[in-house]
Design an enzyme around this catalytic site. Structure first.
Site, PDB file in Angstrom:
ATOM      1  N   ARG A 155       0.838  -1.213   0.000  1.00 34.59           N
ATOM      2  CA  ARG A 155       0.000   0.000   0.000  1.00 34.59           C
ATOM      3  C   ARG A 155       0.873   1.263   0.000  1.00 34.59           C
ATOM      4  O   ARG A 155       0.984   1.949  -1.005  1.00 34.59           O
ATOM      5  CB  ARG A 155      -0.940  -0.044   1.222  1.00 34.59           C
ATOM      6  CG  ARG A 155      -2.076   0.970   1.158  1.00 34.59           C
ATOM      7  CD  ARG A 155      -1.692   2.377   1.568  1.00 34.59           C
ATOM      8  NE  ARG A 155      -1.120   2.474   2.908  1.00 34.59           N
ATOM      9  CZ  ARG A 155      -0.568   3.590   3.371  1.00 34.59           C
ATOM     10  NH1 ARG A 155      -0.504   4.680   2.637  1.00 34.59           N
ATOM     11  NH2 ARG A 155      -0.037   3.621   4.590  1.00 34.59           N
ATOM     12  N   ASP A 156       1.533   1.555   1.108  1.00 30.52           N
ATOM     13  CA  ASP A 156       2.328   2.790   1.189  1.00 30.52           C
ATOM     14  C   ASP A 156       3.465   2.740   0.173  1.00 30.52           C
ATOM     15  O   ASP A 156       3.847   3.752  -0.417  1.00 30.52           O
ATOM     16  CB  ASP A 156       2.897   2.952   2.612  1.00 30.52           C
ATOM     17  CG  ASP A 156       3.102   4.395   3.027  1.00 30.52           C
ATOM     18  OD1 ASP A 156       3.032   5.280   2.153  1.00 30.52           O
ATOM     19  OD2 ASP A 156       3.337   4.648   4.219  1.00 30.52           O
ATOM     20  N   HIS A 190       5.457   4.708  12.656  1.00 31.28           N
ATOM     21  CA  HIS A 190       5.421   4.583  11.184  1.00 31.28           C
ATOM     22  C   HIS A 190       6.428   5.614  10.650  1.00 31.28           C
ATOM     23  O   HIS A 190       6.121   6.800  10.553  1.00 31.28           O
ATOM     24  CB  HIS A 190       3.987   4.887  10.734  1.00 31.28           C
ATOM     25  CG  HIS A 190       3.745   4.894   9.263  1.00 31.28           C
ATOM     26  ND1 HIS A 190       3.005   3.922   8.612  1.00 31.28           N
ATOM     27  CD2 HIS A 190       4.102   5.771   8.291  1.00 31.28           C
ATOM     28  CE1 HIS A 190       2.921   4.208   7.328  1.00 31.28           C
ATOM     29  NE2 HIS A 190       3.579   5.329   7.103  1.00 31.28           N
ATOM     30  N   HIS A 231       9.005   7.124   7.890  1.00 28.48           N
ATOM     31  CA  HIS A 231       9.598   7.230   6.548  1.00 28.48           C
ATOM     32  C   HIS A 231      11.066   7.608   6.744  1.00 28.48           C
ATOM     33  O   HIS A 231      11.435   8.208   7.751  1.00 28.48           O
ATOM     34  CB  HIS A 231       8.829   8.252   5.705  1.00 28.48           C
ATOM     35  CG  HIS A 231       7.494   7.726   5.257  1.00 28.48           C
ATOM     36  ND1 HIS A 231       7.261   7.250   3.985  1.00 28.48           N
ATOM     37  CD2 HIS A 231       6.328   7.558   5.930  1.00 28.48           C
ATOM     38  CE1 HIS A 231       6.003   6.838   3.896  1.00 28.48           C
ATOM     39  NE2 HIS A 231       5.415   7.007   5.062  1.00 28.48           N
ATOM     40  N   CYS A 256       4.603   9.209   0.083  1.00 24.48           N
ATOM     41  CA  CYS A 256       3.213   9.650   0.052  1.00 24.48           C
ATOM     42  C   CYS A 256       3.016  10.614  -1.108  1.00 24.48           C
ATOM     43  O   CYS A 256       3.771  11.574  -1.242  1.00 24.48           O
ATOM     44  CB  CYS A 256       2.834  10.318   1.371  1.00 24.48           C
ATOM     45  SG  CYS A 256       1.157  10.977   1.356  1.00 24.48           S
ATOM     46  N   ASN A 285       8.951   4.232   3.316  1.00 21.72           N
ATOM     47  CA  ASN A 285       9.059   3.848   4.723  1.00 21.72           C
ATOM     48  C   ASN A 285      10.407   3.194   4.935  1.00 21.72           C
ATOM     49  O   ASN A 285      11.031   2.699   4.000  1.00 21.72           O
ATOM     50  CB  ASN A 285       7.998   2.795   5.071  1.00 21.72           C
ATOM     51  CG  ASN A 285       6.607   3.312   4.915  1.00 21.72           C
ATOM     52  OD1 ASN A 285       6.081   3.372   3.810  1.00 21.72           O
ATOM     53  ND2 ASN A 285       6.013   3.715   6.009  1.00 21.72           N
TER      54      ASN A 285
END
Ligand code: HMG
Ligand code: MG
Length: 300
Positions: free
Chosen positions: A15-16, A207, A209, A240, A249
């Site tokens: 996803r990310d 979370h 990055h 993002c 990430n």
């Protein structure tokens, strides 16, 4: 505080990691990535998003991906849902766990989900109600917890206020996102110290990055604060779309190497994880963003 003996890694690569890719990626390649990750022992995989395809075109095939993955017992396959429509689409696709996402900065909230922070929280209320009716667990995210691409510094109290609301409305865990990767270990400790006054630390996740190369240090700082859930992305994929310049990430392989070195149990096989990351990098024609994977690959 002593370090935890077990850590749960939330794999957000599908996803990310992939949401920011401009090139088409086939459903088959996404499915293979998710299946490789579950085979490597990941117990929690964020598979996709039920967001507007106009906003994030790469996530448009998430329902097909869910239909084709091999769901292993004991593995959580989750998806982002920004509103009730996203939740209903996720439900139709058979998703058993969703994540809602808010921000600690107003400007980022507008850019990312086209509404204010308080409007976003109001939007989540019917999502939480529907989720409860259907027995679906909801995870919460707060973005820009250690800095915003539009507003600069973000106060920990601002993060705590949003996190507290998500937790109060029923999110079983709140993941604090350093969306642009500017955080440092000192700021990370202060952040968890402040947010930890309102929310039990075993209900918080980190979370990070890795834009400024601080993510592993921030994870270590979080471990010292009693945090034991971390989001990471295989091969360090991603970024993002609404945070220009933000890198992926922290790489799951590098986090696992850190945790293995500390004797912290995760249940994940490093070699299989490296192979999963290298495979998707080959598909994308990208260099591997994991330092550990690059060394292992060069040695072959
Ligand atoms: P909007 O344009 O304000 O929505 O977007 P709207 O409610 O006014 O609806 C406009 C159109 O979108 C309508 O279609 C709706 O049906 C459709 P039309 O009538 O024009 O054909 N629509 C949807 N379609 C599919 N799925 C939906 C949906 N909702 C409405 N769920 C919206 C508001 C929230 C939808 C939009 O801004 C959006 O999709 N944003 C997603 C942004 C995103 O995915 N960002 C990346 C994930 S967050 C992240 O990466 C950070 C994180 O990793 C943590 C960190 O690092 O900090 C989690
Ligand atoms: Mg993120």
């Amino acid at each position: 505080m002593s370090l935890p003996t077990n850590v749960r890694l939330v794999e957000v690569g599908p996803r990310d990691g992939l949401q920011n890719e401009k090139q088409p990626i086939s459903v088959a390649d996404k499915v293979r990535l998710v299946d490789d990750l579950s085979a490597a022992g990941l117990g929690y995989i964020e598979v996709g998003s039920f967001v507007s395809p106009k906003w994030v075109p790469q996530m448009a095939g998430s329902a097909e991906v869910f239909a084709q993955i091999q769901q292993r017992a004991g593995v959580t396959y989750a998806a982002l849902a920004p509103n009730l429509k996203g939740f209903e689409d996720a439900l139709t696709a058979g998703v058993k766990e969703v994540a809602v996402f808010a921000a600690a900065s107003e400007a980022f909230s507008q850019k990312n989900i086209n509404c204010s922070i308080s409007e976003s929280l109001q939007r989540f209320v019917p999502v939480m109600e529907a989720a409860q009716q259907h027995g679906i667990r909801v995870r919460g995210y707060v973005s820009c917890v250690l800095g915003c691409p539009y507003e600069g510094e973000v106060a920990p109290q601002q993060v705590a206020a949003v996190a507290k609301e998500l937790f109060a409305m029923g999110c079983y865990e709140v993941s604090l996102g350093d969306t642009i990767g500017t955080g440092t270990a000192g700021h990370t400790r202060s952040l968890f110290e402040v947010v930890g006054r309102d929310i039990p630390r075993d209900k918080l996740a980190g979370h990070f990055h890795d834009t400024y190369g601080q993510a592993l240090a921030n994870i270590y700082a979080s471990l010292l604060e009693g945090i034991s859930v971390f989001d990471s992305s295989v091969a360090g994929l991603g970024g993002c779309p609404y945070a220009k310049g933000a890198s992926g990430n922290v790489a799951s392989e590098d986090v696992l190497y850190l945790l293995n070195g500390l004797g912290i149990h995760t249940g994940i096989d490093l070699e299989q994880l490296i192979a999963a990351g290298q495979r998707i990098c080959n598909v994308l024609g990208r260099d591997n963003g994991s330092r550990v994977a690059r060394v292992r690959h060069a040695a072959q």
